[in-house]
Design an enzyme around this catalytic site. Structure first.
Site, PDB file in Angstrom:
ATOM      1  N   ARG A  60      -9.139 -46.537 -95.712  1.00  0.00           N
ATOM      2  CA  ARG A  60      -8.678 -47.878 -95.020  1.00  0.00           C
ATOM      3  C   ARG A  60      -9.272 -47.219 -93.205  1.00  0.00           C
ATOM      4  O   ARG A  60      -8.317 -45.723 -94.230  1.00  0.00           O
ATOM      5  CB  ARG A  60      -7.232 -48.598 -94.635  1.00  0.00           C
ATOM      6  CG  ARG A  60      -7.023 -49.428 -96.177  1.00  0.00           C
ATOM      7  CD  ARG A  60      -5.829 -50.120 -95.146  1.00  0.00           C
ATOM      8  NE  ARG A  60      -5.731 -51.200 -94.396  1.00  0.00           N
ATOM      9  CZ  ARG A  60      -6.756 -52.329 -95.077  1.00  0.00           C
ATOM     10  NH1 ARG A  60      -6.834 -52.767 -96.647  1.00  0.00           N
ATOM     11  NH2 ARG A  60      -6.728 -54.021 -94.365  1.00  0.00           N
ATOM     12  N   THR A  81     -14.931 -50.651 -88.910  1.00  0.00           N
ATOM     13  CA  THR A  81     -14.455 -49.795 -90.189  1.00  0.00           C
ATOM     14  C   THR A  81     -14.638 -49.245 -90.968  1.00  0.00           C
ATOM     15  O   THR A  81     -15.763 -49.407 -91.813  1.00  0.00           O
ATOM     16  CB  THR A  81     -13.527 -51.084 -91.348  1.00  0.00           C
ATOM     17  OG1 THR A  81     -14.067 -51.882 -91.586  1.00  0.00           O
ATOM     18  CG2 THR A  81     -13.247 -51.708 -89.933  1.00  0.00           C
ATOM     19  N   LYS A 115     -14.362 -51.930 -95.708  1.00  0.00           N
ATOM     20  CA  LYS A 115     -14.668 -53.489 -96.006  1.00  0.00           C
ATOM     21  C   LYS A 115     -15.801 -53.534 -96.475  1.00  0.00           C
ATOM     22  O   LYS A 115     -16.113 -53.040 -97.877  1.00  0.00           O
ATOM     23  CB  LYS A 115     -14.461 -54.008 -94.146  1.00  0.00           C
ATOM     24  CG  LYS A 115     -13.527 -54.489 -93.721  1.00  0.00           C
ATOM     25  CD  LYS A 115     -13.464 -55.326 -92.683  1.00  0.00           C
ATOM     26  CE  LYS A 115     -12.319 -55.572 -91.991  1.00  0.00           C
ATOM     27  NZ  LYS A 115     -12.369 -55.744 -90.342  1.00  0.00           N
ATOM     28  N   ASP A 141     -20.026 -53.851 -82.848  1.00  0.00           N
ATOM     29  CA  ASP A 141     -18.300 -53.507 -83.763  1.00  0.00           C
ATOM     30  C   ASP A 141     -18.553 -54.135 -84.875  1.00  0.00           C
ATOM     31  O   ASP A 141     -18.781 -55.064 -85.796  1.00  0.00           O
ATOM     32  CB  ASP A 141     -17.154 -54.412 -83.258  1.00  0.00           C
ATOM     33  CG  ASP A 141     -15.866 -54.441 -84.567  1.00  0.00           C
ATOM     34  OD1 ASP A 141     -16.196 -54.212 -85.333  1.00  0.00           O
ATOM     35  OD2 ASP A 141     -15.215 -55.108 -84.154  1.00  0.00           O
ATOM     36  N   GLU A 143      -5.148 -31.037 -85.298  1.00  0.00           N
ATOM     37  CA  GLU A 143      -5.242 -32.306 -83.862  1.00  0.00           C
ATOM     38  C   GLU A 143      -6.841 -30.943 -83.393  1.00  0.00           C
ATOM     39  O   GLU A 143      -7.033 -29.542 -83.414  1.00  0.00           O
ATOM     40  CB  GLU A 143      -4.090 -32.227 -83.073  1.00  0.00           C
ATOM     41  CG  GLU A 143      -3.224 -32.978 -83.494  1.00  0.00           C
ATOM     42  CD  GLU A 143      -1.981 -32.748 -82.303  1.00  0.00           C
ATOM     43  OE1 GLU A 143      -1.830 -31.934 -81.547  1.00  0.00           O
ATOM     44  OE2 GLU A 143      -1.128 -33.870 -82.197  1.00  0.00           O
TER      45      GLU A 143
HETATM   46  C1  LIG Z   1     -11.408 -56.005 -89.457  1.00  0.00           C
HETATM   47  C2  LIG Z   1     -12.075 -55.613 -88.531  1.00  0.00           C
HETATM   48  C3  LIG Z   1     -11.763 -54.930 -86.652  1.00  0.00           C
HETATM   49  C4  LIG Z   1      -9.969 -54.113 -87.569  1.00  0.00           C
HETATM   50  O1  LIG Z   1     -10.229 -53.266 -88.215  1.00  0.00           O
HETATM   51  P1  LIG Z   1      -8.527 -52.977 -89.201  1.00  0.00           P
HETATM   52  O2  LIG Z   1      -8.814 -51.722 -89.644  1.00  0.00           O
HETATM   53  O3  LIG Z   1      -8.225 -54.254 -89.342  1.00  0.00           O
HETATM   54  O4  LIG Z   1      -7.342 -52.638 -87.283  1.00  0.00           O
HETATM   55  C5  LIG Z   1     -12.187 -55.181 -85.680  1.00  0.00           C
HETATM   56  N1  LIG Z   1     -13.051 -55.739 -85.162  1.00  0.00           N
HETATM   57  C6  LIG Z   1     -13.683 -56.420 -86.584  1.00  0.00           C
HETATM   58  C7  LIG Z   1     -14.691 -57.323 -85.649  1.00  0.00           C
HETATM   59  C8  LIG Z   1     -13.342 -56.198 -87.730  1.00  0.00           C
HETATM   60  O5  LIG Z   1     -13.418 -57.734 -88.617  1.00  0.00           O
END
Ligand SMILES: *Cc1c(COP(=O)(O)O)cnc(C)c1O
Length: 425
Positions: free
Chosen positions: A247, A238, A241, A212, A67
């Site tokens: 992840r 993230t 992706k 985002d 932490e």
């Molecule tokens: C996939 C996604 C997230 C969230 O990701 P998780 O890891 O599934 O919580 C946030 N914003 C956008 C635009 C996404 O496509």
């Protein structure tokens, strides 16, 4: 154009000890890996990480509590993991040209929560984001999500004419509601995002810009989508992706927000960082810094375009008429069958997609009038434009034989032959 497939997850194959200790889990993992290798994964948010990423993720670092942040921890035994986290931070900053990076967020959704708090959002404050059914994410203000429950949400939309972001509406809503934060970046938007246009609106009304880039981070890193770094106050993404990492998530920001971002992540909403995931993020960022990654990102986009063109030739309607990025949305508004039914029939033929709502959706989120397709995962397995055109032909055949089991089975065998020729995971 052909590309060498990037390395996939050979080392993550179930080990002898899992086989010996827990045959049930071992065999389910084996079956799921075979499913991936025998089908075509067109889920836009999924990707295959490299063997090296998965090796770091499966390492003993899983044990460690640390932490805090490098050089300021609440635990002992942290000298080496400090170096690991610092390496991940330095590589993330280099990759995106950002002033500050926080590599601790467990996933994209908590990263967004931390970003709102870092930008000073309090319960009842106004946040503007894209409507979920128009391509936004749950964390951009859906009423079933913390974002919609804690903040006053003003949603913007795509224009029904251009089917792209309606900046007239964005500016009008921003002037009227004076949001604290405007969120840009989506889960199902097939076009380039004009960050400068969002910055202008934010400056006019005194809002912060939260970018985002969960879906497009790999395209930004690979230089095939403009970067929000010069424009956004805070950027979340993230890492699993288009970026092909573990992840997890990452927050980037200007130095002035560094402290607020770090405090919002820990102790604000998270406990101990996942050091194994952070090591895997460091590996992923290094991979994305290599010249081959630029080629990979360009191939993702070329593949999506080739798929879109072939689908249009087969008479499909695509949201906004095509794609500039890694994904496309087939619109089924005028079709007698739903997105859910189409996605199920495609799965019977070995083509894996996700159903998707479309702008102006009239069906329920379980049924939907769209399916979303993306090319990052198949591009990681070495697929090129020629494969995409073949896949477009199969998708049309499935549409024309929606409940013909024999036809779907014939397509499935052809799909399996193509899939088996790609790099295995
Ligand atoms: C996939 C996604 C997230 C969230 O990701 P998780 O890891 O599934 O919580 C946030 N914003 C956008 C635009 C996404 O496509």
């Amino acid at each position: 154009m052909t590309t060498t497939p990037l390395p996939t997850s050979v080392a993550a194959r179930p080990t002898a000890s899992l086989f010996a200790e827990d045959r049930a889990v071992w065999s389910l993992i084996q079956r799921d890996r075979r499913r991936h290798n025998e089908t075509l994964n067109l889920i836009a948010s999924e990707n295959y990480a490299s063997e090296a990423v998965l090796e770091a993720l499966a390492s003993h670092l899983n044990v460690k509590y640390a932490e805090g942040y490098p050089r300021s921890r609440y635990y002992q035994g942290v000298g080496i993991v400090d170096d690991i986290e610092q390496l991940a931070i330095d590589r993330a900053k280099e990759l995106f040209g950002a002033e500050h990076a926080n590599v601790q967020p467990y996933s994209g959704s908590p990263a967004n929560m931390a970003a709102y708090y870092a930008l000073g959002c309090q319960p009842g404050d106004t946040v503007m984001g894209m409507e979920l059914s128009h391509g936004g994410h749950l964390t951009h203000g859906s009423p079933v999500n913390f974002s919609g429950q804690q903040f006053k949400i003003v949603s913007y939309h795509v224009s029904p004419d251009t089917e792209t972001i309606d900046f007239d509406e964005v500016a009008r809503l921003a002037r009227e509601h004076r949001p604290k934060v405007i969120v840009a970046g989506y889960s199902a938007y097939p076009r380039i995002i004009d960050w400068a246009a969002f910055r202008r609106v934010c400056d006019e009304v005194g809002a912060a810009l939260l970018a985002d880039i969960a879906h497009i981070a790999g395209l930004v890193a690979g230089g095939v989508h403009p970067s929000p770094v010069p424009y956004a106050d805070v950027i979340t993404t993230t890492t699993h992706k288009t970026l092909r990492g573990p992840r997890g998530a990452l927050i980037l920001c200007k130095s002035q927000y560094a402290k607020a971002v770090d405090r919002a992540v820990f102790p604000g909403i998270q406990g101990g960082p996942h050091l194994s995931a952070i090591a895997a993020k460091a590996v992923c960022f290094r991979e994305a810094l290599q010249p081959e990654f630029k080629q990979y990102a360009a191939q993702i986009v070329a593949n999506a375009r080739a798929l879109a063109e072939r689908l249009l030739e087969h008479g499909f309607r695509l949201w906004s008429g095509g794609t500039d990025n890694h994904l496309l949305v087939i619109e089924l508004r005028d079709q007698p069958f739903t997105g859910a039914a189409f996605a199920k029939a495609l799965e019977r033929a070995g083509i894996i997609v996700s159903k998707s709502t479309i702008p102006g959706e009239t069906r329920s989120p379980w049924q939907t009038s769209g399916v979303r397709l993306g090319t990052p995962a198949l591009t990681s397995r070495g697929a090129v434009e020629r494969d995409m055109r073949q896949i477009g032909d199969w998708i049309a055949q499935v549409r024309d034989n929606l409940s013909e089991e024999a036809a779907l089975e014939r397509i499935r065998l052809e799909v399996r032959a193509l899939a088996s020729g790609l790099a295995p995971i």
